[in-house]
Design a protein around this motif. Structure first.
Motif, PDB file in Angstrom:
ATOM      1  N   UNK A   1       2.714  -3.209  10.184  1.00 15.38           N
ATOM      2  CA  UNK A   1       2.264  -4.365  10.876  1.00 15.38           C
ATOM      3  C   UNK A   1       1.892  -5.515  10.314  1.00 15.38           C
ATOM      4  N   UNK A   2       1.289  -5.582   9.401  1.00 14.47           N
ATOM      5  CA  UNK A   2       1.062  -6.751   8.450  1.00 14.47           C
ATOM      6  C   UNK A   2       2.463  -7.437   7.954  1.00 14.47           C
ATOM      7  N   UNK A   3       3.206  -6.461   7.562  1.00 13.85           N
ATOM      8  CA  UNK A   3       4.637  -6.932   7.049  1.00 13.85           C
ATOM      9  C   UNK A   3       5.436  -7.660   8.107  1.00 13.85           C
ATOM     10  N   UNK A   4       5.394  -7.256   9.450  1.00 12.88           N
ATOM     11  CA  UNK A   4       6.198  -7.792  10.551  1.00 12.88           C
ATOM     12  C   UNK A   4       5.570  -9.378  11.005  1.00 12.88           C
ATOM     13  N   UNK A   5       4.226  -9.253  10.843  1.00 16.29           N
ATOM     14  CA  UNK A   5       3.374 -10.459  11.136  1.00 16.29           C
ATOM     15  C   UNK A   5       3.647 -11.544   9.967  1.00 16.29           C
ATOM     16  N   UNK A   6       4.496 -11.146   9.004  1.00 15.25           N
ATOM     17  CA  UNK A   6       4.651 -12.060   7.770  1.00 15.25           C
ATOM     18  C   UNK A   6       3.880 -12.074   6.449  1.00 15.25           C
ATOM     19  N   UNK A   7       2.868 -11.300   6.417  1.00 14.96           N
ATOM     20  CA  UNK A   7       1.792 -11.117   5.529  1.00 14.96           C
ATOM     21  C   UNK A   7       2.609 -10.084   4.316  1.00 14.96           C
ATOM     22  N   UNK A   8       2.996 -11.037   3.342  1.00 14.62           N
ATOM     23  CA  UNK A   8       3.988 -10.527   2.187  1.00 14.62           C
ATOM     24  C   UNK A   8       3.163  -9.885   1.169  1.00 14.62           C
ATOM     25  N   UNK A   9       1.940 -10.009   0.811  1.00 12.70           N
ATOM     26  CA  UNK A   9       1.346  -9.781  -0.372  1.00 12.70           C
ATOM     27  C   UNK A   9       0.193  -8.789   0.023  1.00 12.70           C
ATOM     28  N   UNK A  10       0.784  -7.568   0.428  1.00 15.78           N
ATOM     29  CA  UNK A  10      -0.327  -6.546   0.471  1.00 15.78           C
ATOM     30  C   UNK A  10      -0.198  -5.440  -0.311  1.00 15.78           C
ATOM     31  N   UNK A  11      -0.951  -4.665  -0.422  1.00 16.93           N
ATOM     32  CA  UNK A  11      -0.699  -3.241  -1.327  1.00 16.93           C
ATOM     33  C   UNK A  11      -0.231  -2.384  -0.490  1.00 16.93           C
ATOM     34  N   UNK A  12       1.073  -1.794  -0.898  1.00 19.70           N
ATOM     35  CA  UNK A  12       1.995  -0.895  -0.238  1.00 19.70           C
ATOM     36  C   UNK A  12       1.081   0.769  -0.321  1.00 19.70           C
ATOM     37  N   UNK A  13       0.877   1.171   0.751  1.00 18.72           N
ATOM     38  CA  UNK A  13       0.132   2.517   0.576  1.00 18.72           C
ATOM     39  C   UNK A  13       1.208   3.444  -0.194  1.00 18.72           C
TER      40      UNK A  13
END
Length: 142
Positions: free
Chosen positions: A113-125
Motif C-alpha cells: 500500500x505504501x509503495x503504491x502511494x509512492x512511499x519508496x523508502x520503507x523497510x521491506x517485510x
C-alpha cells in the motif's frame, strides 16, 4: 485499493479475498486462468494484483504478470515455488511464498500500500521477497 486476485485454487482465493476485504480493500474479481485475468484487468483496471504462477491453463501467471506490468499495474506473485519466477520478476514488485501466514500477508500488504502511494523508502517485510529492481532502487542498496 481495487485488487485483482489471480489464483486457480478457489479456497486460497476466497481466503485471500476475505483478508483483503477485512483490510478495507475492494476485490474487482478473481481469475483462475490467464484469459479471465486479462479480461478482468481490461474491464476493471485494478490498482494491484496478487498473481499465482500456475493457473488452470498452465504456468501462465508470468505472462499475465507481464501483461499487468505493461499496463502499469503493480502486482506480486503468490506462489509455492519461488524458483519459477524469472530473474527479472516479470515486472512484479516481489513475491509472497505459499504457505503464508496472515500476519505475513498483512505486513506485505502494508508495504505494498505504501509503495503504491509512492512511499519508496520503507523497510521491506520478511514476508515479501522483493524483486531485485525494488531492493536496489528503493532500499538504498544499489
Amino acid at each position: 485499493m481495487n485488487i485483482l486476485i489471480v489464483e486457480d485454487e478457489a479456497l486460497l482465493a476466497l481466503e485471500l479475498e476475505s483478508e483483503l476485504e477485512a483490510a478495507g480493500h475492494r476485490i474487482v474479481g478473481q481469475a483462475m486462468s490467464s484469459t479471465e485475468a486479462r479480461a478482468l484487468t481490461d474491464e476493471h483496471r485494478p490498482d494491484f494484483a496478487f498473481m499465482d504462477i500456475h493457473l488452470l491453463d498452465g504456468p501462465t501467471g508470468i505472462d499475465v504478470g507481464r501483461y499487468l506490468s505493461a499496463k502499469g499495474i503493480s502486482y506480486v506473485f503468490v506462489t509455492g515455488n519461488l524458483k519459477r519466477i524469472p530473474a527479472d520478476f516479470a515486472g512484479a514488485i516481489g513475491a509472497i511464498e505459499k504457505p503464508y501466514t496472515m500476519n505475513g500477508l498483512e505486513n506485505a500488504l502494508s508495504y505494498i500500500e505504501r509503495f503504491i502511494r509512492g512511499e519508496r523508502r520503507n523497510v521491506i517485510p520478511p514476508s515479501l521477497v522483493p524483486a531485485p529492481w525494488l531492493e536496489q532502487r528503493f532500499t538504498g542498496t544499489g
